[in-house]
Write an enzyme that holds these catalytic residues in place. Sequence first.
Site, PDB file in Angstrom:
ATOM      1  N   GLU A 467     -10.940   1.887 -70.551  1.00 29.90           N
ATOM      2  CA  GLU A 467     -12.264   1.285 -70.658  1.00 29.90           C
ATOM      3  C   GLU A 467     -12.281  -0.092 -69.980  1.00 29.90           C
ATOM      4  O   GLU A 467     -12.660  -0.211 -68.840  1.00 29.90           O
ATOM      5  CB  GLU A 467     -12.662   1.191 -72.131  1.00 29.90           C
ATOM      6  CG  GLU A 467     -14.078   0.672 -72.326  1.00 29.90           C
ATOM      7  CD  GLU A 467     -14.643   1.030 -73.677  1.00 29.90           C
ATOM      8  OE1 GLU A 467     -13.951   1.653 -74.494  1.00 29.90           O
ATOM      9  OE2 GLU A 467     -15.812   0.655 -73.924  1.00 29.90           O
ATOM     10  N   GLU A 764     -10.440  -3.692 -83.085  1.00 31.00           N
ATOM     11  CA  GLU A 764     -11.816  -3.326 -82.780  1.00 31.00           C
ATOM     12  C   GLU A 764     -12.588  -3.010 -84.064  1.00 31.00           C
ATOM     13  O   GLU A 764     -13.772  -3.289 -84.176  1.00 31.00           O
ATOM     14  CB  GLU A 764     -11.779  -2.074 -81.890  1.00 31.00           C
ATOM     15  CG  GLU A 764     -13.125  -1.480 -81.569  1.00 31.00           C
ATOM     16  CD  GLU A 764     -12.995  -0.333 -80.576  1.00 31.00           C
ATOM     17  OE1 GLU A 764     -11.913   0.293 -80.536  1.00 31.00           O
ATOM     18  OE2 GLU A 764     -13.968  -0.071 -79.841  1.00 31.00           O
TER      19      GLU A 764
HETATM   20  C1  RAM Z   1     -16.989   0.237 -77.295  1.00 29.24           C
HETATM   21  C2  RAM Z   1     -16.550  -0.991 -76.591  1.00 29.24           C
HETATM   22  C3  RAM Z   1     -17.248  -2.260 -76.965  1.00 29.24           C
HETATM   23  C4  RAM Z   1     -18.585  -2.075 -77.592  1.00 29.24           C
HETATM   24  C5  RAM Z   1     -19.183  -0.759 -77.226  1.00 29.24           C
HETATM   25  C6  RAM Z   1     -20.548  -0.512 -77.811  1.00 29.24           C
HETATM   26  O1  RAM Z   1     -16.668   1.340 -76.488  1.00 29.24           O
HETATM   27  O2  RAM Z   1     -15.172  -1.123 -76.740  1.00 29.24           O
HETATM   28  O3  RAM Z   1     -16.464  -3.027 -77.811  1.00 29.24           O
HETATM   29  O4  RAM Z   1     -19.387  -3.149 -77.162  1.00 29.24           O
HETATM   30  O5  RAM Z   1     -18.351   0.295 -77.582  1.00 29.24           O
END
Ligand code: RAM
Length: 920
Positions: A467, A764
């Site tokens: 990503e 995350e």
């Molecule tokens: C995830 C990303 C990010 C976020 C989006 C909506 O894939 O890692 O942190 O902003 O989603």
Amino acid sequence: MRVTNLRCEYTENPLGIDAREPRLSWLFEDPERGQKQTAYQILVARRKELLDAERGDLWDSGKVASPLSAQAAYAGEALQSCTRYYWAVRVWDRDDQASAYSSPAFFETAFFDANDWQGAWISAGETAGPLLRKTFNVDKPVSKARLYICGVGYYEARLNGQKIGDHVLDPGWTDYAKTLLYTTFDVTHLLRRDGNALGILLGNGRFSPSDEEVKRTPQILKKYAPAPVVLAQLHIEFSDNTTMRILSDATWKTTSGPIQSSDIYDGERYDARLEKSGWDFSDYNDAGWQPAQIAKHPGGQLVSQATFPPVKISQTLPPQTLTIVSPGVYIYDFGQNFSGWVKLRVAGARGTKITIRYAELLYPDGTLNTVPNRTASATETYILKGEGQEVFEPRFTYHGFRYVEVSGFPGTPSLHALEGQVVHSALETAGSFLCSHPLLNQIHQNILWGLRSNFMSIPTDCPQRDERMGWLADAHLAAEAAIYNFDMAGFYAKWLRDIRDAQLDNGSVPDVVPMYWPIFPADPAWGTACLVIPWMVYQYYGDRRVLEENYPVMQRYLAFLNSLAHDDVLDFGRWGDWCPPWHVNSVDTPYELVSQWHYYHDTALMSQIAAILGKPAEADEYRKKAERIKTAFNRKFLHGSQYGGTPDRWYQRLIPKVATLDEAQVIEQHLADTFAVRSQTGPVLALYLNLVPEELKAAVVHGLVQDIIVMHGTHVNTGIIGTRYLFDVLSEHGHAELAYKLATQTTYPSWGYMIKEGATTLWERWEYLTDLGMNSQNHIMLGSIDAWFYRYLAGIQRDPSAPGWQHILIRPHVLGDLTFVSASLNTPKGLIAVSWRKQHDAFLLDVTIPVNASAAVSIPKRGWQQVSISESGVEIWRNGAIAHNLSGISSGQEQEHWVTYQVGSGVYCFEIREQQEQGK
Ligand code: RAM
């Protein structure tokens, strides 16, 4: 009295700028209290000697009566391309005393005109590990040589066997069809008499990713061209005033090299047997090489990268431990999650193949857990040439990792066979924070590592998986934390250009910028970055140009939001209060609430920005619009004294989206009892922008506090949006102690919980997830809390009405069991420092305010009824009034919890105690 720290466009002595009116900044240093600059004079000259004689042949600003010490725009004779200019500045102090001129600084221009580029874009075609070279002769003394180069995806340039400069992963990421960044290198010292060879290696980067890469990505990843391309120009000036230019063109020779494949996500495969030994020296025989191919211009405008911090190796980390997990399989633990790669030292037989795999986690049995990488294979392959000690590090990839697995190593590797190379945008450190609570210090460290790992020429969401995108929310939520720790102005200026590049004609911006994933339109909580980032840069650096340059983007963006809305209601959204505990999409805070709030936020902020830029009519219009949006917000989301959403509608829509059965069950339960809909983020957002009707404020605050303490056992229940504003809201509404409890919480969900589970960066998700798809161990979006450490614990706050730290607010909060806090920040005015210590019967507060700034310093009364305050040993406050006037301190005022002094620049050492004997 000294003038120091001369900067041009935020950069010390930049090489190769392309601003025609570069802005100059300096610091005025003087230990005397209350010192101010009343005037300045700038000289710009073609030769340094002129400055010694106090003459500026290109520009002499004359004495300008102004406190301005940052972003003074050059206003002299038009600057020429490829020229060095010297400058110096002097200032006048509050008594109209002139300082001496500063020692000279310089800036050097690169290309102002597209016609300055005369080379051709060239490539080696679709060969593996393209190498390009050009030889030339130098037959007289060289006075100056510059290489101007842009190679996309990535390049490494070499001259006579040496790497030019210390950038890695150059140039910075952009949408190459819109912007191409070029770098200027001083190569004077690398040139030789007679034969010279310029060599260039190219990598795919995001410009020409492999077809497999394009295929497997869930979004449409752009492929700009089948192979990487480069444009280079070497300008040599000789002592006899003649010049020579080496341009990239069809006379260059190309072949394939040892880098068999390179991919940001998958890593690099390097076969040392294919090295062309000596290829970057002039006497190498390139008879078998092909002529370079003339390539298509990638389309973007060539823009200098000189004032934008390049990516570099910032430090080297030794591994902490080495474990054998099975015969021939070794795990290195660096003890820290970070972005970069490893450097390998090995000796062995030719053809031996070593595999290096990177990961953030280990399985309980000690083997590598690569799940968080998702489909990124994050693997380096090195094939030995068998010529004694060999050293390898990859060039055109990077990884996010703490652990490395090595297999295929000839013999048994030692702990020192590997070194970690920490790689990120080379941003100058600006702040420091330390306090008496080890957990808070650890959270701060984790956030610093998280920030660094995600400054990869753009603010990325994560460094490890398939990503690594410039998600707008991740960036703006962490922006204030970033600014308190690093000098961000140049970095953001470039990313704002990326946002301009990404905006569609109708004003829509994508969720990620540069738009390698073209997700349009951005969720409003993401798109708000096009206002928040310029606003932050303006507030913290006093940079007005950034507002001017981006105003049209904001205008178009707001027009786009208006086109999505109906009756002042914006109910488009995609992510909302992303990643609260247990969930990805929030079940407690409808995304409609979050979108509507941002609609208000952006419109209201736009009104302020328009006013600052001298557009009163527009300011007025945005203000009126914002009022209507606010009314609609409360009409829709204020239920009694709750901002909990409208459960009947939005739950339905979420059900098909949820990932797990557990989540579905939770939602079922909520559906059964609609009164269970309580949100922390709802009231937090409403309170943050003062949307709550005055008579309900106390009830809304109470509801929020109850939800945190009773419903969640003193835990956050916020996603990334709510978390950003929660701590400020609690602190501003009399619940700073609760904010502190949340910050020091160690059970799930909390930062302390992450650390207890071994995190060395931030996750995350609030959950410790090791086996799902969205479980990065190194996201920065929950890192906003670091700004709260600086702003509330240390108490270093900007005054919104005096951008660029013209006026500073110092208001430390003495919370929980904290006994000391010490923090500092380098600002455009100079160093601000705060250090406090709580003693049994006294509170000591040392404050440094830079010259040319003033501050309101609030000294906490710690609940004492009557206080006595001294400064550097002299009692200045007694019986509720000023006891003694001291230089630098102009007035004092007592409030319920603080005594606030207005002070000028200088160092102050306050001590507050309970006043012992009462009396008048
Ligand atoms: C995830 C990303 C990010 C976020 C989006 C909506 O894939 O890692 O942190 O902003 O989603």
